[in-house]
Write an enzyme that holds these catalytic residues in place. Structure first.
Site, PDB file in Angstrom:
ATOM      1  N   ILE A  13       0.755  -1.028   0.023  1.00  0.00           N
ATOM      2  CA  ILE A  13      -0.179   0.073  -0.020  1.00  0.00           C
ATOM      3  C   ILE A  13       0.904   1.219   0.017  1.00  0.00           C
ATOM      4  N   ASP A  33      12.062   3.130   5.051  1.00  0.00           N
ATOM      5  CA  ASP A  33      11.449   1.709   5.205  1.00  0.00           C
ATOM      6  C   ASP A  33      12.839   0.639   5.459  1.00  0.00           C
ATOM      7  N   LEU A  35      13.011  -2.307   4.702  1.00  0.00           N
ATOM      8  CA  LEU A  35      13.239  -3.413   3.797  1.00  0.00           C
ATOM      9  C   LEU A  35      13.284  -4.952   4.204  1.00  0.00           C
ATOM     10  N   THR A 125      -6.252  -0.817  10.558  1.00  0.00           N
ATOM     11  CA  THR A 125      -7.176  -1.783   9.974  1.00  0.00           C
ATOM     12  C   THR A 125      -8.353  -2.286  10.745  1.00  0.00           C
ATOM     13  N   ASP A 126      -9.250  -2.844   9.704  1.00  0.00           N
ATOM     14  CA  ASP A 126     -10.615  -3.069  10.072  1.00  0.00           C
ATOM     15  C   ASP A 126     -10.614  -4.373  11.092  1.00  0.00           C
ATOM     16  N   GLU A 127      -9.235  -5.118  11.261  1.00  0.00           N
ATOM     17  CA  GLU A 127      -9.333  -6.205  12.212  1.00  0.00           C
ATOM     18  C   GLU A 127      -9.341  -6.025  13.476  1.00  0.00           C
ATOM     19  N   TYR A 153      -1.708 -10.333  15.061  1.00  0.00           N
ATOM     20  CA  TYR A 153      -1.463  -9.233  14.147  1.00  0.00           C
ATOM     21  C   TYR A 153      -2.496  -8.246  14.507  1.00  0.00           C
ATOM     22  N   SER A 156      -1.380  -6.446  17.855  1.00  0.00           N
ATOM     23  CA  SER A 156      -0.367  -5.575  17.720  1.00  0.00           C
ATOM     24  C   SER A 156      -0.917  -4.022  17.185  1.00  0.00           C
ATOM     25  N   LYS A 157      -1.846  -4.180  16.192  1.00  0.00           N
ATOM     26  CA  LYS A 157      -2.401  -3.108  15.437  1.00  0.00           C
ATOM     27  C   LYS A 157      -3.302  -2.268  16.217  1.00  0.00           C
ATOM     28  N   TYR A 210      -8.667 -21.952   3.093  1.00  0.00           N
ATOM     29  CA  TYR A 210      -8.702 -22.300   4.257  1.00  0.00           C
ATOM     30  C   TYR A 210     -10.211 -22.599   4.714  1.00  0.00           C
ATOM     31  N   ARG A 217     -14.643 -11.479   3.411  1.00  0.00           N
ATOM     32  CA  ARG A 217     -13.785  -9.948   3.450  1.00  0.00           C
ATOM     33  C   ARG A 217     -14.483  -9.053   2.582  1.00  0.00           C
ATOM     34  N   ARG A 276      -7.058 -21.534   9.265  1.00  0.00           N
ATOM     35  CA  ARG A 276      -6.164 -20.803   9.898  1.00  0.00           C
ATOM     36  C   ARG A 276      -6.834 -20.656  11.540  1.00  0.00           C
ATOM     37  N   PRO A 277      -5.907 -21.017  12.431  1.00  0.00           N
ATOM     38  CA  PRO A 277      -6.105 -20.998  13.904  1.00  0.00           C
ATOM     39  C   PRO A 277      -6.922 -19.637  14.048  1.00  0.00           C
TER      40      PRO A 277
HETATM   41  P1  NAD Z   1       3.316  -4.759   3.502  1.00  0.00           P
HETATM   42  O1  NAD Z   1       3.654  -5.963   4.120  1.00  0.00           O
HETATM   43  O2  NAD Z   1       3.365  -4.897   2.234  1.00  0.00           O
HETATM   44  O3  NAD Z   1       4.340  -3.820   3.739  1.00  0.00           O
HETATM   45  C1  NAD Z   1       5.163  -3.412   4.866  1.00  0.00           C
HETATM   46  C2  NAD Z   1       6.127  -2.471   4.685  1.00  0.00           C
HETATM   47  O4  NAD Z   1       6.664  -2.022   5.862  1.00  0.00           O
HETATM   48  C3  NAD Z   1       7.236  -3.151   3.926  1.00  0.00           C
HETATM   49  O5  NAD Z   1       7.828  -2.490   3.035  1.00  0.00           O
HETATM   50  C4  NAD Z   1       8.399  -3.348   5.026  1.00  0.00           C
HETATM   51  O6  NAD Z   1       9.782  -3.459   4.646  1.00  0.00           O
HETATM   52  C5  NAD Z   1       8.132  -2.251   5.955  1.00  0.00           C
HETATM   53  N1  NAD Z   1       8.602  -2.451   7.383  1.00  0.00           N
HETATM   54  C6  NAD Z   1       8.386  -3.393   8.298  1.00  0.00           C
HETATM   55  N2  NAD Z   1       8.796  -3.101   9.213  1.00  0.00           N
HETATM   56  C7  NAD Z   1       9.479  -1.921   9.520  1.00  0.00           C
HETATM   57  C8  NAD Z   1      10.151  -1.219  10.196  1.00  0.00           C
HETATM   58  N3  NAD Z   1      10.416  -1.787  11.568  1.00  0.00           N
HETATM   59  N4  NAD Z   1      10.973  -0.140   9.967  1.00  0.00           N
HETATM   60  C9  NAD Z   1      10.534   0.327   8.472  1.00  0.00           C
HETATM   61  N5  NAD Z   1       9.752  -0.275   7.540  1.00  0.00           N
HETATM   62  C10 NAD Z   1       9.530  -1.198   8.106  1.00  0.00           C
HETATM   63  O7  NAD Z   1       2.074  -4.042   4.167  1.00  0.00           O
HETATM   64  P2  NAD Z   1       0.662  -3.468   3.591  1.00  0.00           P
HETATM   65  O8  NAD Z   1      -0.048  -4.473   3.014  1.00  0.00           O
HETATM   66  O9  NAD Z   1       1.070  -2.654   2.294  1.00  0.00           O
HETATM   67  O10 NAD Z   1       0.213  -2.673   4.492  1.00  0.00           O
HETATM   68  C11 NAD Z   1       0.587  -1.331   4.870  1.00  0.00           C
HETATM   69  C12 NAD Z   1      -0.174  -0.905   6.250  1.00  0.00           C
HETATM   70  O11 NAD Z   1      -1.501  -0.942   6.052  1.00  0.00           O
HETATM   71  C13 NAD Z   1       0.046  -1.781   7.331  1.00  0.00           C
HETATM   72  O12 NAD Z   1       0.315  -0.986   8.523  1.00  0.00           O
HETATM   73  C14 NAD Z   1      -1.163  -2.720   7.671  1.00  0.00           C
HETATM   74  O13 NAD Z   1      -1.514  -3.038   8.832  1.00  0.00           O
HETATM   75  C15 NAD Z   1      -2.263  -1.941   7.003  1.00  0.00           C
HETATM   76  N6  NAD Z   1      -3.480  -2.408   6.381  1.00  0.00           N
HETATM   77  C16 NAD Z   1      -3.166  -3.275   5.217  1.00  0.00           C
HETATM   78  C17 NAD Z   1      -4.291  -3.738   4.638  1.00  0.00           C
HETATM   79  C18 NAD Z   1      -4.297  -4.851   3.692  1.00  0.00           C
HETATM   80  O14 NAD Z   1      -5.262  -5.410   3.059  1.00  0.00           O
HETATM   81  N7  NAD Z   1      -3.173  -4.902   3.014  1.00  0.00           N
HETATM   82  C19 NAD Z   1      -5.829  -3.439   5.128  1.00  0.00           C
HETATM   83  C20 NAD Z   1      -5.811  -2.553   6.133  1.00  0.00           C
HETATM   84  C21 NAD Z   1      -4.715  -2.048   6.744  1.00  0.00           C
HETATM   85  O1  TDX Z   2      -4.072 -19.145   1.470  1.00  0.00           O
HETATM   86  C1  TDX Z   2      -4.879 -18.407   2.029  1.00  0.00           C
HETATM   87  N1  TDX Z   2      -6.016 -19.181   1.811  1.00  0.00           N
HETATM   88  C2  TDX Z   2      -7.021 -18.541   2.390  1.00  0.00           C
HETATM   89  O2  TDX Z   2      -8.166 -19.122   2.328  1.00  0.00           O
HETATM   90  C3  TDX Z   2      -4.603 -17.275   2.601  1.00  0.00           C
HETATM   91  C4  TDX Z   2      -3.467 -16.623   2.490  1.00  0.00           C
HETATM   92  C5  TDX Z   2      -5.749 -16.502   3.092  1.00  0.00           C
HETATM   93  N2  TDX Z   2      -7.017 -17.347   2.878  1.00  0.00           N
HETATM   94  C6  TDX Z   2      -8.181 -16.590   3.602  1.00  0.00           C
HETATM   95  C7  TDX Z   2      -7.926 -16.059   4.778  1.00  0.00           C
HETATM   96  C8  TDX Z   2      -8.797 -14.996   4.864  1.00  0.00           C
HETATM   97  O3  TDX Z   2     -10.170 -15.279   5.376  1.00  0.00           O
HETATM   98  O4  TDX Z   2      -8.440 -15.426   2.785  1.00  0.00           O
HETATM   99  C9  TDX Z   2      -8.808 -14.443   3.619  1.00  0.00           C
HETATM  100  C10 TDX Z   2      -7.847 -13.095   3.173  1.00  0.00           C
HETATM  101  O5  TDX Z   2      -6.756 -13.722   3.855  1.00  0.00           O
HETATM  102  P1  TDX Z   2      -5.237 -12.801   3.857  1.00  0.00           P
HETATM  103  O6  TDX Z   2      -5.234 -12.099   2.518  1.00  0.00           O
HETATM  104  O7  TDX Z   2      -4.285 -13.246   4.667  1.00  0.00           O
HETATM  105  O8  TDX Z   2      -5.985 -11.409   4.508  1.00  0.00           O
HETATM  106  P2  TDX Z   2      -6.526 -11.157   5.986  1.00  0.00           P
HETATM  107  O9  TDX Z   2      -6.109 -12.177   6.912  1.00  0.00           O
HETATM  108  O10 TDX Z   2      -7.988 -10.769   5.774  1.00  0.00           O
HETATM  109  O11 TDX Z   2      -5.770  -9.604   6.384  1.00  0.00           O
HETATM  110  C11 TDX Z   2      -5.784  -8.566   5.469  1.00  0.00           C
HETATM  111  O12 TDX Z   2      -6.682  -7.594   5.674  1.00  0.00           O
HETATM  112  C12 TDX Z   2      -6.451  -6.746   6.740  1.00  0.00           C
HETATM  113  C13 TDX Z   2      -4.434  -8.020   5.553  1.00  0.00           C
HETATM  114  O13 TDX Z   2      -3.410  -9.128   5.390  1.00  0.00           O
HETATM  115  C14 TDX Z   2      -4.136  -7.265   6.847  1.00  0.00           C
HETATM  116  O14 TDX Z   2      -2.735  -6.665   6.721  1.00  0.00           O
HETATM  117  C15 TDX Z   2      -5.146  -6.143   6.856  1.00  0.00           C
HETATM  118  O15 TDX Z   2      -4.878  -5.330   7.972  1.00  0.00           O
END
Ligand code: NAD
Ligand code: TDX
Length: 341
Positions: A13, A33, A35, A125-127, A153, A156-157, A210, A217, A276-277
């Site tokens: 993102i 970052d 990395l 996050t919505d989680e 996760y 922690s958020k 899973y 979602r 997933r547990p």
């Molecule tokens: P991502 O895992 O793709 O990217 C995380 C980035 O953070 C990476 O570039 C990593 O190198 C960097 N990072 C990790 N630890 C670090 C540290 N200690 N210092 C500096 N950089 C560090 O994650 P994403 O999916 O892009 O999510 C971004 C944010 O949005 C997160 O905070 C996540 O909780 C939140 N979010 C994600 C989703 C989703 O669906 N992906 C939904 C809602 C909220």
């Molecule tokens: O291999 C898989 N099989 C499967 O059934 C994986 C990886 C996921 N799933 C299911 C688990 C969830 O119900 O799919 C759904 C989506 O899984 P993820 O992509 O892991 O997302 P989720 O656990 O919903 O969390 C995501 O949304 C909120 C992001 O990873 C988080 O960073 C964000 O905060």
């Protein structure tokens, strides 16, 4: 114009957000970052020579390094995307999640306070709201839904959000929180559902679903998350939380079937695996606050967004093949080895 420290800007993102800011505003961006496995500077090759963009390698837990990045670049705004973001990894080991997501956020808040910066936005996050019942489709997460954390996760958020609230309340700092639903789009690391399923289908491998596949979602195209964050940054009320969602609920299994259909593959590639547990059953976001108070609306419907996304992964095999090698292989063995046996 703002000078924004985008932490975690090399992730999914964050990298989309940086391109969104450079393309749609005159603000400058420092991508801070460390990395991890999820950070990939290839996501940003299009902008690496942009005068308003700079990359600084650093850890959000390192206060001296954050302070230096802020001082040297005249930063006035921090947007914190940096996190460990994958639920399954938090189940395998929670420490990194607490370090980065909680301790790292604390460091950023301390720097905000000490440097008197003008704005801080926490990307949450919505989680943090836990799970919704399946049999009450009218129920959605609002900003006043109580925090309920079911995975390391989400714990922690949520902890980070509570720290933000405490710094707002105690020190009166200009802090905003956004809570978004599941994102999808280009550059998402192929450990998350949609890119993983696309990559596996293209590789001719089984698609691991899973449990019964009936978890729900609420999916939002990543650019719409980016526009929502900019809207909150520009118009949000300090101290407030804003939910962001696409009003777009899907059963996992239906997403997987849709991907297979669009790629011209058969449903015989689906493999139901151990759940997933603690798997949250349903997420759904009520976005009426950001829509009514700040005037944000998503620009992409799911039909277009998923088409764009699938095409991007088809056209960018090199990108995901590279990231799926190396460290990812160990994780895949650890997470799926026992689930698939
Ligand atoms: P991502 O895992 O793709 O990217 C995380 C980035 O953070 C990476 O570039 C990593 O190198 C960097 N990072 C990790 N630890 C670090 C540290 N200690 N210092 C500096 N950089 C560090 O994650 P994403 O999916 O892009 O999510 C971004 C944010 O949005 C997160 O905070 C996540 O909780 C939140 N979010 C994600 C989703 C989703 O669906 N992906 C939904 C809602 C909220
Ligand atoms: O291999 C898989 N099989 C499967 O059934 C994986 C990886 C996921 N799933 C299911 C688990 C969830 O119900 O799919 C759904 C989506 O899984 P993820 O992509 O892991 O997302 P989720 O656990 O919903 O969390 C995501 O949304 C909120 C992001 O990873 C988080 O960073 C964000 O905060």
């Amino acid at each position: 114009m703002k000078s924004i420290l985008v932490t975690g800007g090399a992730g999914f993102i964050g990298s989309n957000f940086i391109k969104y800011v450079l393309g749609n505003t005159g603000h400058s961006v420092v991508n801070y970052d460390v990395l991890t496995y999820a950070g990939n500077l290839e996501n940003l090759v299009d902008v690496e020579f942009n005068d308003r963009y700079k990359f600084v390698k650093g850890d959000i837990c390192d206060k001296d390094a954050v302070t230096e990045a802020v001082d040297e670049n005249g930063i006035d705004t921090i947007i914190n995307f940096a996190a460990e973001s994958h639920v399954d990894r938090s189940i395998l080991g929670a420490e990194e999640f607490i370090n980065t997501n909680v301790m790292g956020t604390l460091v950023l808040l301390q720097v905000l306070k000490e440097k008197g910066l003008s704005k801080y936005l926490q990307v949450s996050t919505d989680e943090v709201y836990g799970s919704l019942p399946e049999d009450k489709p009218e129920l959605k997460f609002t900003e006043s839904t109580p925090i309920t954390t079911n995975s390391p996760y989400s714990a922690s958020k949520a902890s980070a959000d509570l720290l933000c609230n405490s710094f707002r309340h105690t020190f009166g700092l200009p802090i905003l929180i956004t809570r978004c639903s599941n994102n999808y789009g280009p550059y998402q690391f192929p450990e998350k559902l949609i890119p993983l399923m696309i990559a596996k289908a293209l590789n001719g491998e089984d698609l691991p679903v899973y449990g019964d596949g009936k978890n729900v979602r609420d999916w939002l195209y990543v650019d719409d998350h980016c526009s929502a964050i900019m809207t909150v940054l520009d118009k949000g009320k300090d101290g407030d939380v804003y939910n962001i969602g696409g009003n777009n609920e899907w059963y996992n299994i239906d997403i997987v079937k849709l991907i297979l259909k669009k790629l011209g593959k058969g449903e015989d590639m689906i493999r139901y695996v151990k759940d997933r547990p603690g798997h949250d059953r349903r997420y759904a976001i009520d976005s009426s606050k950001i829509m009514n108070e700040l005037g944000w609306t998503p620009a992409h419907n799911f039909e277009d967004g998923i088409e764009l996304t699938i095409n991007w992964y088809v056209e960018n095999k090199n990108w995901w093949k590279k990231v799926m090698s190396g460290e990812y292989k160990n994780y895949f063995e650890q997470n799926y080895g026992s689930k698939m046996s």
